[in-house]
Design an enzyme around this catalytic site. Sequence first.
Site, mmCIF file in Angstrom:
data_model
loop_
_atom_site.group_PDB
_atom_site.id
_atom_site.type_symbol
_atom_site.label_atom_id
_atom_site.label_comp_id
_atom_site.label_asym_id
_atom_site.label_seq_id
_atom_site.Cartn_x
_atom_site.Cartn_y
_atom_site.Cartn_z
ATOM 1 C CG ASP A 16 12.854 -7.831 -0.270
ATOM 2 O OD1 ASP A 16 12.163 -7.601 -1.292
ATOM 3 O OD2 ASP A 16 13.088 -6.967 0.596
ATOM 4 N NE ARG A 97 18.536 -10.719 11.633
ATOM 5 C CZ ARG A 97 17.369 -11.302 11.451
ATOM 6 N NH1 ARG A 97 17.286 -12.626 11.414
ATOM 7 N NH2 ARG A 97 16.274 -10.598 11.327
ATOM 8 C CG ASP A 126 18.647 -7.727 10.763
ATOM 9 O OD1 ASP A 126 19.165 -7.800 11.895
ATOM 10 O OD2 ASP A 126 17.422 -7.736 10.575
ATOM 11 C CB SER A 177 8.937 -4.364 8.135
ATOM 12 O OG SER A 177 10.096 -5.103 8.420
HETATM 13 N N1 ARG Z 1 15.622 -2.957 14.928
HETATM 14 C C1 ARG Z 1 15.783 -4.311 15.301
HETATM 15 C C2 ARG Z 1 17.246 -4.681 15.317
HETATM 16 O O1 ARG Z 1 18.009 -4.055 14.643
HETATM 17 C C3 ARG Z 1 14.943 -5.252 14.501
HETATM 18 C C4 ARG Z 1 15.226 -5.274 13.035
HETATM 19 C C5 ARG Z 1 14.261 -6.089 12.224
HETATM 20 N N2 ARG Z 1 12.951 -5.559 12.368
HETATM 21 C C6 ARG Z 1 11.944 -5.676 11.518
HETATM 22 N N3 ARG Z 1 10.839 -5.135 11.868
HETATM 23 N N4 ARG Z 1 12.054 -6.283 10.397
HETATM 24 O O2 ARG Z 1 17.631 -5.585 16.006
#
Ligand code: ARG
Length: 404
Positions: A16, A97, A126, A177
């Site tokens: 991506d 983040r 995110d 993921s």
């Molecule tokens: N759910 C988690 C959060 O919002 C992780 C998000 C990213 N997870 C992922 N498997 N790409 O902090």
Amino acid sequence: MVAAKKVVLAYSGGVDTSICIPYLKNIYGVSEVIAYIADLGQGDDLNIVKQKALDSGASEAFIGNLVESFIENYAYPAIRANALYLGKYPLSTALARPLIAENLVATARSCDAMAVAHGCTGKGNDQVRFDLAINALGPDLEIITPAREWKMSREEAISYGEKFGIPAPVSKKSPYSIDVNLLGRSVEAGYLEDPMRPPSDDVFEMTASIQEAPDISEEVEIEFKNGYPIKFGGENLKSIELIKSANILAGKHGFGRIDMIEDRVVGIKSREIYETPGLLLLIKAHKELESITLSPEVIDFKEFIEKKWSQLVYQGFWFGPLKEALDSFIESTQKNVNGIVKIRLHKGNAIIVGRNSSNNSLYREDLATYSHDDSFNHENAKGFIYMWGMANKIWAESSLKDSK
Ligand code: ARG
């Protein structure tokens, strides 16, 4: 839409973010994409990632070594806050983040770019965290988010990339993921989207299963100063080494796996598997040390602050007035959080077996003991209870009258 000419893109090396580069140029008319690659201890070879950014058409690519800042300025405050979103998730992904956003903004400033971009989709947390943090630190910057708009499936994204010379991922495609950094791994998607299906062994990399974990338990002492971990297993360690040691030991004993349903900011419930062995261990130890060093009122009130702090960080408000105010509260509680916690690790468990604070303990053995009574006068309890229960007694007497 008139997009800025120069854009700083948060770049991870995945499909991506890679196709974001030609997409920004072709669809948004961006002339220069500068890739920013954050090193958060994820363990990838970031020079390869950098080359991939350049091969995908970035005019420049920077690697930011953020690991130490990540641990000291993000993970350590989370430990002091005993931060667990919904009582379970220690925010290992969420904490990264605002740090990435901070560095995107700084890179935009130093490169004279008027826009930043990221490859987050519209379904996740995110995007919220990036956008809110960028807005807080660089409110004049435009934020471009191609993946919220392009409506391509993964296959379409790969073939779009191939048109611009971006190779399809070579490694066999993971069914999941995954987000990784030094604090842990977040795993979702694939069959894990069925919340009733247990995760198989290939989900985990940092933690042993209960079966694999050693039969023999191991004890470790963790020392804190002002609520910050300073020693692990008796050794003075710098932040990165300390987290690494905690990850290895807890992971070896199968501690630190979480399987939960969480409430995303965008209103979606999702199932996520986490492994955050070291961070969870340190939070557990820290909370235990607070039990002996903080007053009951502070402990009680701090739990409320901790819950709010965790929600704010999860929901993208790292840079915000309430988070800042809660930080001041937490700061003022931590000056006495000094001492050692002893934990026994065994087969997926981290069992607290001891705690001590030589200078700040509020525990008084002479008062707590059942063996001798030198410093405690039992007779005082009578008058205390008379008044402590007075209002309750009056209520009981009047209810008795009522029922007659
Ligand atoms: N759910 C988690 C959060 O919002 C992780 C998000 C990213 N997870 C992922 N498997 N790409 O902090």
